[in-house]
Each structure stands twice: as structure tokens, then as C-alpha cells.
Design a protein around this motif. Sequence first.
Motif, PDB file in Angstrom:
ATOM      1  N   UNK A  45       0.841  -1.188   0.000  1.00  0.00           N
ATOM      2  CA  UNK A  45       0.000   0.000   0.000  1.00  0.00           C
ATOM      3  C   UNK A  45       0.882   1.247   0.000  1.00  0.00           C
ATOM      4  N   UNK A  46       2.097   1.123   0.561  1.00  0.00           N
ATOM      5  CA  UNK A  46       2.995   2.280   0.593  1.00  0.00           C
ATOM      6  C   UNK A  46       3.844   2.352  -0.669  1.00  0.00           C
ATOM      7  N   UNK A  47       4.091   1.205  -1.250  1.00  0.00           N
ATOM      8  CA  UNK A  47       4.905   1.170  -2.471  1.00  0.00           C
ATOM      9  C   UNK A  47       4.047   0.590  -3.596  1.00  0.00           C
ATOM     10  N   UNK A  48       3.476   1.438  -4.393  1.00  0.00           N
ATOM     11  CA  UNK A  48       2.587   0.988  -5.457  1.00  0.00           C
ATOM     12  C   UNK A  48       3.375   0.568  -6.683  1.00  0.00           C
ATOM     13  N   UNK A  49       2.661  -0.031  -7.631  1.00  0.00           N
ATOM     14  CA  UNK A  49       3.385  -0.509  -8.813  1.00  0.00           C
ATOM     15  C   UNK A  49       2.540  -0.365 -10.072  1.00  0.00           C
ATOM     16  N   UNK A  50       3.206  -0.013 -11.154  1.00  0.00           N
ATOM     17  CA  UNK A  50       2.561   0.046 -12.459  1.00  0.00           C
ATOM     18  C   UNK A  50       3.345  -0.893 -13.368  1.00  0.00           C
ATOM     19  N   UNK A 108      -4.404   5.830  -6.112  1.00  0.00           N
ATOM     20  CA  UNK A 108      -5.610   5.936  -5.293  1.00  0.00           C
ATOM     21  C   UNK A 108      -5.357   5.474  -3.866  1.00  0.00           C
ATOM     22  N   UNK A 109      -4.397   4.580  -3.665  1.00  0.00           N
ATOM     23  CA  UNK A 109      -4.108   4.158  -2.299  1.00  0.00           C
ATOM     24  C   UNK A 109      -3.059   5.078  -1.662  1.00  0.00           C
ATOM     25  N   UNK A 110      -2.790   6.214  -2.294  1.00  0.00           N
ATOM     26  CA  UNK A 110      -1.781   7.196  -1.894  1.00  0.00           C
ATOM     27  C   UNK A 110      -0.511   6.559  -1.356  1.00  0.00           C
ATOM     28  N   UNK A 111       0.207   5.885  -2.255  1.00  0.00           N
ATOM     29  CA  UNK A 111       1.470   5.291  -1.842  1.00  0.00           C
ATOM     30  C   UNK A 111       2.535   6.374  -1.686  1.00  0.00           C
ATOM     31  N   UNK A 112       3.657   6.002  -1.084  1.00  0.00           N
ATOM     32  CA  UNK A 112       4.758   6.970  -0.992  1.00  0.00           C
ATOM     33  C   UNK A 112       5.686   6.798  -2.176  1.00  0.00           C
ATOM     34  N   UNK A 136       4.453  14.649  -5.575  1.00  0.00           N
ATOM     35  CA  UNK A 136       3.879  13.985  -4.400  1.00  0.00           C
ATOM     36  C   UNK A 136       4.443  12.595  -4.120  1.00  0.00           C
ATOM     37  N   UNK A 137       5.086  12.015  -5.110  1.00  0.00           N
ATOM     38  CA  UNK A 137       5.516  10.620  -4.941  1.00  0.00           C
ATOM     39  C   UNK A 137       6.991  10.474  -5.279  1.00  0.00           C
ATOM     40  N   UNK A 179      -1.986  -7.631  -6.241  1.00  0.00           N
ATOM     41  CA  UNK A 179      -1.018  -7.724  -5.146  1.00  0.00           C
ATOM     42  C   UNK A 179      -0.242  -6.427  -5.022  1.00  0.00           C
ATOM     43  N   UNK A 180       0.054  -5.825  -6.171  1.00  0.00           N
ATOM     44  CA  UNK A 180       0.822  -4.586  -6.167  1.00  0.00           C
ATOM     45  C   UNK A 180       0.102  -3.466  -5.441  1.00  0.00           C
ATOM     46  N   UNK A 181      -1.218  -3.578  -5.335  1.00  0.00           N
ATOM     47  CA  UNK A 181      -1.973  -2.576  -4.593  1.00  0.00           C
ATOM     48  C   UNK A 181      -2.091  -2.940  -3.130  1.00  0.00           C
ATOM     49  N   UNK A 182      -1.494  -4.039  -2.739  1.00  0.00           N
ATOM     50  CA  UNK A 182      -1.551  -4.424  -1.343  1.00  0.00           C
ATOM     51  C   UNK A 182      -2.739  -5.285  -0.987  1.00  0.00           C
ATOM     52  N   UNK A 183      -3.298  -5.980  -1.971  1.00  0.00           N
ATOM     53  CA  UNK A 183      -4.415  -6.865  -1.667  1.00  0.00           C
ATOM     54  C   UNK A 183      -3.886  -8.183  -1.120  1.00  0.00           C
ATOM     55  N   UNK A 184      -4.649  -8.808  -0.230  1.00  0.00           N
ATOM     56  CA  UNK A 184      -4.260 -10.134   0.230  1.00  0.00           C
ATOM     57  C   UNK A 184      -4.688 -11.144  -0.833  1.00  0.00           C
ATOM     58  N   UNK A 185      -4.265 -12.393  -0.639  1.00  0.00           N
ATOM     59  CA  UNK A 185      -4.585 -13.408  -1.633  1.00  0.00           C
ATOM     60  C   UNK A 185      -6.080 -13.604  -1.771  1.00  0.00           C
TER      61      UNK A 185
END
Lengths: 275, 433, 458
Positions: free
Chosen positions: A108-113, A187-191, A220-221, C345-351
Motif C-alpha cells: 500500500x505504501x509502495x505501489x506498482x505500475x 488511489x491508495x496514496x502510496x509513498x 507527491x511521490x 497484489x501490487x496494490x496491497x491486496x491479500x490473496x
Amino acid sequence: MAQTSAAVAAPATSASQNTLADRRLAKVSARDVNVYYGEKHALKHVDLDIRANEVTALIGPSGCGKSTFLRCINRMNDLIDIARVAGSLTLDGDDIYDRKIDVVQLRARVGMVFQKPNPFPKSIYDNVAYGPRIHGMAKDQTELDEIVMTSLEKAGLLAEVKDRLDEAGTGLSGGQQQRLCIARAIAVSPEVILMDEPCSALDPIATAKVEELIDELRENFTIVIVTHSMQQAARVSQRTAFFHLGELVEVGDTEQIFTNPQHPLTQGYITGRFG
Amino acid sequence: MTEMVEQTSAPAADAVTSRLKRRYAAERRFQFMGMAAIAVALGFLALLLVSIFAKGASAFVQTQVQLEVTFDAGILGVAPGADRDTLASGDYLGLAKAALWSRFPDVSGRAEKRQLAALLSPSAGDALRDMVLSDPNVIGSTRKVWFPVSDSVDMTNKGYLPRDPAVEGARLNAAQMGWLQSLEDGGVLTKRFNWQFVTTGDSRDPTQAGVWGAVVGSFYSVLVTLLLSFPLGVATAVYLEEFAPKNRWTDLIEVNINNLAAVPSIVFGLLGLAVFLAVFGLPRSAPMVGGLVLTLMTLPTIIIAARASLKAVPPSIREAALGMGSSKLQMVTDHVLPLALPGILTGTILGMARALGESAPLLMIGMVAFIVDVPSGPMDPATVLPVQVYLWADSSERAFVEKTSAAIIVLLLFLAVMNLAAILLRKKFERRW
Amino acid sequence: MQLLTLTVVLLLLTSIGYRLGRGKAVATAGGNPRLLHSLPRYHGYFVALWCGLPALLVVALWLVAEPSLVRHLVQSGLPDDTLAIGEERLNLLYNEVRNVARYGMTASSPVVEAAAQRYGELRATLFAAAAALALALASGGLAFAYQRIKSDLRARNRVESVVRVFLVVCSTVAIFTTIGIVLSLLFESLRFFQSVSPIEFLFGTTWSPQMAIRADQVGSSGAFGAVPLFAGTALISLIAMLVAVPLGLLSAIYMAEYAAPRFRAVAKPLLEILAGIPTVVYGFFAALSMAPMVRDFGSSMGLSIASESALVAGVVMGVMIIPFVSSLSDDIITAVPQSLREGSYGLGATKSETVKQVILPAALPGIVGGVLLAVSRAIGETMIVVMAAGLSANLTANPFEAVTTVTVQIVTLLVGDQEFDSPKTLAAFALGLVLFFVTLALNIVALHVVRKYREQYD
């Protein structure tokens, strides 16, 4: 200038080359990071600091380990059974691979594209709302609406999709899909946002839009971007790290790397002699 | 954006923690449900197998009693010098009974003697007949012979029926229990391997009923199925995969095959009844017809498996063969088929296993008849293993429950061997291109 | 036996043909096969095909046509008063004739005796004729093909086109099977609908196809309203699906998303065993182990559960279908692109969040298709319900009561000896027709849905 030579990549020497100030400034800091895929030693003794509110580009020929390094930062490598990570990797001073760290919170803190746009087979709205929903970031519908709108706005997509938020995200064009994925990530406002060749599946116009967006997001990021295109690295990043055969060869300000590379390998790569 | 970051990343830390706790609880619950689902399914499998093996294992042994028999020509009613047919018609059961009576000399009176004789199986004389037929000179001599006991005694001895005559369900009275006890004490009553079960055909009497007839019937049916469906299936697959032009006709064939694969098996039985029996006048209950019906049923499976393994052969091999100037047929027979054969065989074995376990369509073509004789060819009336299971499961005698389970064990053993063969074949020839 | 001899002789001739053909080809080329258009063995095949194919076709034709031909001839030779005894008794009589002629049983009447003799003679004559024809064709074909062998004979092309025809013929078997099914079901059903109206059959609510032992018996006409059967089938299939879908789907999810490879390697084949167990075994288990257990349990809870309840049959059938649902779902879940998982998962979702909110929605169409296929299998399943469900055609939704199904009735109506033409037996074909079309429709829809789903991610 933090620089690690390919030949002398021993942990002791490289640690001394990074000043303490560097490490304190750094949002993400890697020390002697090694990654193994089964028998294969994919990433060797990498020391790298990523500064806050900057775009750091990771460049290098295919299979050099730049994507592997990127995926270490939010532990996406956990998904690969045979992958093993050794060394120290910190986010704001907290060890990312510490047992106490919750991978769900970390991501949630480190997002990914990702390289290929991968919108969920849901509506545009639900795509963006997915993260806030699972993390319980909105108290009510109004708040959720606000997060979705702001994120789409920030991703520069709102104008194009605001009348069809209920339509499937998979129905958008490639460039729009990728910006939707960026909106979903912010949207999850990652850092930190990790981008794994975000434009490789896009046409030049869509690429330009995404690059523009990356530049805006820097405010912001903290952004780490893997790219195959040296022009792209030069255009969007402030710092550039060059990887070769699993080792970090050279890292520095983008301008310096492209105008005055210190290492012959870097020079060879950016002048197009190999890669 | 900055506000949003503050607003959302700032909520009280314990709210985040409690939410995370809930999320992880949900995660564990979900994972547990998945595991539970597998556990339930496998538990059911275990329950099924254990209950069948527990019920059926005892059918492979048979309670027998050893008695001293005097081959008395007077009781038999035949002389040693008589011809075979006369010899075979002797009263061998009477001989066996006499042997039992002589073991209990104090038993007298018709009723009592009959009760004592009822301990023996109606087929108790068969062993004696075989002895006399193989060597007529035993007549007059005295031998020790093992006799099968009646199913009541067998069931009681195996513990399926109560030993105490006063308990409800007991089939032996006090006197019979006493004799049984005395035989046991004398060490002449034991459980021995039940050869009868694995060598004879069906019978109304549970102690005499065997699975061999059904095994042979199954063998002929599956053999016919194999001989027909393998060439037909491979030829169809080869045609569709290698030769057929892409047009509406071949599309039609493909759609047909896919749909036939999912047609309920009983419908094939109806087809067999209406076409093979009513139109072509083929005999009822014959493994030949059973094989024909099973062929139509398994053909789609084999075709689909064969096509899949033909597809797996890389096009480069085909191009190489054609490039060498071989004809299309030569390309198929010399290169593509040999490479695809292990996969085709695996699919065929699995198809045969399915045919072996199938019963519904065979009920339709009369393979449910009560048939005592072991069939000697594919045109003889016969039944097959799964149908035998169905027939015995319908019988009310307690002893048939044991036989049914045992027949299932035999059936499962055959299936296990076939599946194992398929797995080994796949393992041995597995190839990654 | 004679047939075997004939076949062996023909095969021998064929192999001789092969050798002759090959030999002549080699000889024609003067020991240099390069002069030939085709390899010598193709010349061999060419002769062998000419020799064997027509002859063996004749034998096959004889095999198919002989029983009905002989019967027709024997019957036409019977005295008129014997012929008048009616179809059914004539069948018995003819069976006796055959047994007398073939197995030397003693005939019960002189008529049979005479007919048996005639039967034997006719068979012998017909066989002799067929054999003579076959041998003539074989040798004629051999001679014809042999003299045609030249160096420029396109033997390979000839042989290959014969093989090609063979392949095409084989591939039409599937079509003929379908046609056979449709025609035989339709034909018998139409005869059934001559005595019972389709409306009554499809919408009537009473099913009691009693066997009339005497014509004047009460209820001899029977009632053929199939609604209770359809309802019973639906009830049992529903119970089966309630068991199979959750268990199968959850197992598939666990296998695909959670299980360690080693666990998967063990559990998956074990689960597949459930699909390999013959249905008659499930039926036996349901009827003899589950049913008493459930009934006793019910009575201890104060419930009255029939010993042939829909519940037991449905649950056992559901267990049988678990591996079917799980392997289909497994395929479909693994077909969901990895990138979607990574995105989540990249958004922090659990399995479990990923599975429930991303993977399952994405896989839904495919899973629906798989479930439809499973429903069609449940509807057509026979042995479990024959052994564990009842015969009484109750129109009820109570799973503790006994219901009957379409397949059970087909089996009950057709097993045992009865005349072929009564509405009772014909009703089975009408039920079969309904069964065939319902499962066919389900399959077509399901295969279509699954294919569309696969195309989406290809």
C-alpha cells in the motif's frame, strides 16, 4: 557521486562509498542486495539510494536485473517460489524484508505500475476504487467518490472518462488503460510508485502523455522507473542507475550519466555500442 | 492530493491495525475453506474406499471345513469303472453329508441330520466330483477333504451374523452352533482363500457366486471396444488434424464430436437397443454389442485425446518431412504419428478404463441377465463387472453385500492397473518441445 | 470357425498379393528401384488393396446381412398356422430354432425341427456363396492389379487416396452416431406419441407406467405425465450442484492459488480418483452405506428421511462431480492472466481479496460454462440414482423424500423382458429424447461460453 564499479562490488567498499547523508536523504535504500532465482544469481551486491520526490530511472540491457531490483522494493518477488532475496533494503529506514513488515501494508505504501496495462475486468470506477476499498481508506461513498475522482484527475484521465465510469476498464485504449493503472496505483496514496517499463506497450502519443504524467507525479511521490528507452530516462528522470549483468555499474544525476558517464560500460551502453 | 494523503494515511494507527487483523482473519478463513473443501472430498474418497475394502475383503476367503470322506460307491451310486457321464452324475453332495454325519455319530433323527447337513454349502460335492473325475480309483478310499460351508455358517463365522442363536438376526440354531463350535475346537474349520469366487460365474447361492464370468465378459467387451475405437479414433483424429480442409463439413464433425463427448451414456444404450438389437438383430446380452455401444461412447474421448497429442507435435517436424519430399501421408505415418503415439495410447487407456467402469448403457442392451456360464466368446451372453456389482447390490442376502464389495475391489484393481499404465506411459514419454 | 478360416485365407492371399506386387515392381525396374514412380512396397500395397479390400467388404456385408436374411428365409418357409402365432411368440420360436440348429438342443416340435434343419442349410449355402464370391474377388483383384504394375504406375498416389477415403469414412462415424441417436430416439418417440399426447407427456403430473399383466387390469393404460420425473431430476441435480460447486470451486482455488507444488502434486491426482471410480460404486455406497446412515441420523433428530431419499443420491452424485468442477475451474483460474494478480497484489491486496475480487469475477464466465457442463452430467447420470433414488414418482421439493428421475425411469422401463411396442417401453425413448436434447442444449451453451472466455485471454 555514488558509484559502484562492476569489478569492485564488495559490500565493505561500496558501503563506504555511500555517504551517511545520502542514506538519510534516501526514501529507499539498498545495501548489498542479492537475488537468486533458484541457482541463478540474478542480482549481485547492489547498493542504491532512491531519493524522495525524484524520478529514478533504472536502465540497462535486457536481463540485467533492473526489473528484479524494482520488484524487490515492494516484495513482488515473494510471488515467485524460487526467488530468494538477501541483503538490506529499507523504506524510510524500516527494513522491507523484516519479519515484522506486513507485505500488504508495504505494497500500500509502495505501489506498482506494470509493463502491460492490466486493468481488472471491472468498471473504470471499480478499478480505481479497488485499492481504497480493500484498505478501508474511505469512510463512506462520498469519500470514495472523491478519492476516485482525484486519482483519475491526477492521472490525467478524468476528462476522458468522467461520463463512462461504469464502463469496463478493459474497453479503454492502451494508453488510457495504462493511465487507469496509474490512477489505480495512486488511489491508495502510496509513498513510492514503481513503474516497470510503463510505456513499452504504448504508442508514442500515449507515451508522451504518460511521461508528462510521471513528471507531474514527482511532486507527491517518489518514483522508480525501469525503462528500455534511454531517451525516456533522460526526459523523465532526475537520477539514473545503470545495471549490467545483475550488477549496478553506475548511478548518478541523469544529466551526468548521459553527458559524462564514469564507467566505460555505461558509456558503451548510452552511445549504443551494445544493449 | 496532499490533503488526501494526509487524510488517508493519518487515521488512528489502531484502526489500521484492527482492519488489518480483520483482513488477515478473512484470509485465513478463506484458505481454511479451501483446505476444508479438499479435505471433505478426500475424506469422502477415503470413507468410500475403506468401507468397500472393509466389507469386501472377507469375500476373498471362504470358511471351509475339513472332513474325512470315504468314497463309498454305495452312497455315490456309481462304480469306479463307469464312464465319465455316469461318474459325473453321482451323488457327491450325499457323500459330503455322510462325511459330516460320520463326524457327529450321536446325531440321529431326520430333522437333526438335515440341520447338520445344512452347514455344508450346496456346492460341497463339487470338489469330490472333480477328484473322482480326475482319478476314478479314489472310489473306495478315504481322504481328508476341505468343503465350503453354507453362507449362513460363512457369514456367522466371519462375524457378520450373531453367534448367539437368541439374538435377532441369527441364522443358526443352538444345535448348529454347537456343532460349529465342536468343528472349530477340532481345528478343522478355517477360512481359506476363496478360489470359487475368482474362478466361477454368477450363482443364486452367494457361496457359489463368482466374478470370473463378469471378468471375462468385461474383457471381451473392452477388447471389442479397443479393437474398434482405437483405429477409428486415430483415423478420425489424423484426418481432422492433418488432412481435413477447414470448411463447414469438418466444423460439423468437430461440433459433433464435442457434443457426443457429453451425451449421457445411457443415451448410447438406447441407441444400441434401437439400432444394434432391433434393426440389425444382434443378440441380446452379448459382449460384442456391449463393445459396439462402448465404442461409440468412448470414441469422442479417444479422438479428442489423439487430436491433442497430434497438435502437440511441432509444425517444424511436419515442414521438415515435407521439405524432404515425403507425401503428406508419409509425413503422418513416418513422423507425426510415432511422436504422438504415447499421448494417443494414454488417452486410449483412459478411455478403456472408462468403458470398463461403465454400466448404464449395458443395462439397456440386456447385459443384466442372470448368467451362470463363463462366456467363451464375444457373442455369448455375458455380463460385465460393473453390471455384476449392480446385480449383486440388488440381492437381499447379506452374503451378497460382501460379494458386491469384493467385485468392486476387483473392478477397482483393474482400473488402478490401467490408470497406472497410463501414468507410467505419460511419464516415460513426456516430451517438451 | 469357418468364418475365421475364410478370413485367414483372405489375409493370406492379401499378403501374397503384397509380395507379388513388390516383386514384380522390383523386377520391372530391373533391380533399380529409382526407375519406378513409387517405392516397390507401394506397388505391394496396391496389389494387396485390390486383392483384400473388396473381398473383406463382401465378408463384412455378409456378417451384417446374414442374420436377418436367414431369418426372413426361414420364416417364409414356416407353415402358415405357425406364422399366425404373433410376433412375440414367433421370436421365441425363432430363438429355439437357432438354438436347435447351433447348439444341438432337442426341438420341442417337428416344425421347429424342420425349421432348424432349414436354418442350418441356409446358413451353410449363404456362407458358401459369400466365401466363393469373396475368394473370386480376391483372386480377380490380385490378377488385375498384378498385370497393371508398370514402372510408371502411380502406386503411391493410388494407395494414398484409398487411405484418405478410409480416413474420411472414419471421421463420419461421429456424424452417423449422432444421426443414429436422433433418428432412433425420434422414431420410437413418435410411436409413443401416437398413443400418448406430447402435451400430456410434457406437462402431466402423474407418472405410473404400470405393466399390465392382463388387459382388463385396473390402471393398465398407465399415466405418462413426466413432470414428476423432471422435477425429481432437477431436485437431485440441484443437491448435487450444491455439493459439487462450492467444494469443487474452493478446491480448485486452493490448488491454483495457495497449495505448494508438492501438495498439489499429491492432492490433485487423489481428487481425480473420485472421477475415475465407476458410478455403480457410488451407487452401491449411497444405497448401502450412506442411506442407512442418513436415515438413522434423521430418525435420531426426529426427522423422517426415506431410505431412498433425494438427499443421499444428490450428495453422492455431487461428490462424484467435484473433480469435474474442480479441474475445469482450475484450468479456467490458471488461464486468468498473471498480470491481473500482480496488479492486485501490487496494490496491497491479500490473496483472498485478489481471488474474490479480481480472479473470480474475471473467471466467472468460464466457471459458469464449467458448471453448466457439470449440470448436464448430473442430469444424465444414471447408476447412482438407479441404485440410491427411488422409483416412486413423487412431485416434491423435499430432499428427505424419495423421488425418481428420468434416467431411473428409462432403466426401469427397459430392463427386464417386455414387448418392444408397448407405450411403456416406448416412453423410455421419449424420455431419452428429452434427456438428449436438454443435455445437448446445455453442452452447446457451455462450450460456447467457455470458448468465448478462452478467446478473451488468448
